[in-house]
Design an enzyme around this catalytic site. Sequence first.
Site, short mmCIF file in Angstrom:
data_model
loop_
_atom_site.label_atom_id
_atom_site.label_comp_id
_atom_site.label_asym_id
_atom_site.label_seq_id
_atom_site.Cartn_x
_atom_site.Cartn_y
_atom_site.Cartn_z
N THR A 1 28.88 62.44 17.98
CA THR A 1 28.32 63.46 17.17
C THR A 1 29.03 64.99 17.45
O THR A 1 29.83 64.86 18.26
CB THR A 1 26.87 63.52 17.19
OG1 THR A 1 26.62 63.87 18.92
CG2 THR A 1 25.91 62.43 16.93
N PHE B 1 22.38 54.80 15.87
CA PHE B 1 22.29 53.20 15.58
C PHE B 1 21.37 52.63 15.63
O PHE B 1 21.24 51.39 15.70
CB PHE B 1 23.64 52.80 16.65
CG PHE B 1 25.07 53.01 16.03
CD1 PHE B 1 25.59 52.03 15.36
CD2 PHE B 1 25.55 54.29 16.51
CE1 PHE B 1 26.87 52.59 14.70
CE2 PHE B 1 26.74 54.60 15.93
CZ PHE B 1 27.40 53.54 15.22
N HIS C 1 15.15 65.91 22.70
CA HIS C 1 15.94 64.94 23.28
C HIS C 1 16.06 65.42 24.84
O HIS C 1 15.62 66.55 25.19
CB HIS C 1 17.49 65.13 23.00
CG HIS C 1 17.72 64.24 21.55
ND1 HIS C 1 17.41 64.52 20.43
CD2 HIS C 1 18.29 63.13 21.55
CE1 HIS C 1 17.75 63.62 19.48
NE2 HIS C 1 18.20 62.85 20.10
N HIS C 2 16.79 64.87 25.85
CA HIS C 2 17.07 65.19 27.07
C HIS C 2 17.85 66.46 27.22
O HIS C 2 18.40 66.96 26.27
CB HIS C 2 17.70 64.02 27.79
CG HIS C 2 18.97 63.75 27.10
ND1 HIS C 2 20.30 64.39 27.54
CD2 HIS C 2 19.29 62.52 26.21
CE1 HIS C 2 21.26 63.96 26.79
NE2 HIS C 2 20.85 62.93 26.12
N LYS D 1 21.65 67.05 26.34
CA LYS D 1 22.14 66.86 24.83
C LYS D 1 22.67 68.32 24.54
O LYS D 1 21.92 69.22 24.36
CB LYS D 1 21.30 66.42 23.99
CG LYS D 1 21.83 65.97 22.58
CD LYS D 1 20.85 65.23 21.64
CE LYS D 1 21.52 64.75 20.44
NZ LYS D 1 22.81 64.02 20.70
#
Length: 228
Positions: A81, A106, A135-136, A139
């Site tokens: 990404t 995915f 998110h963590h 990221k």
Amino acid sequence: MSAPVRLLIHGANGRMGQALIRLGQANPLLNIVASTGRADLKLLSGVPEFDVAIDFSSPEGFDAILALCIERKKALVSGTTGLSEPQFNALQTAGLLIPVLWASNFSLGVAVLSQLTAQAGRWLKHWNIDIIETHHIHKKDAPSGTALTLGQAAHGASGTEPNYHSLRCGDVVGEHTVQFAGIGERIEITHRSSSRVTYAHGALRACRFLSGRERGLFDMQDVLGLKG
């Protein structure tokens, strides 16, 4: 029984790369012939023959693996990404020459979530749309690639531009909520991932899907047969 699909895993030192190696080594339908990382970019030309390359690296490492796949006329599955517009354009062009599948996520569940988002968007054209993603803390990109993909599905179906909200906390693998808000009512569709194994399973399934194809640009909805 056909020969195992020969895989090159690019970005092997990352968490996704490690998950792919563990699952790939345990799958008799797959054969990992090489794994590369950031330090190996100048050595990519020397990797053994492969059928499909899986790229979970970085925007800086993406160009090299795409060039290698085009040079050898091999398939590419990429989950990197943060790509630039020229890099996405390069993916489009590559699809005329080799099989290419790029996905921001995915997870099989996220592919279904995207379909549900588009369907809701067609029915709720005048509602407000918000994409909330968590998110963590490590990221880097925000909104996440998955959030942008869901936003594109919503916008394309409804004509309404969504608002994005990004949270970075703890070790959250990934949570995405698409919210449609009308007058006096609200619909929320949420997907939560608790393990990167989910993404690795999907990426390996995508590799088997691409193996043997000549060319084309695909996504996870093609893999699951959700189109048409």
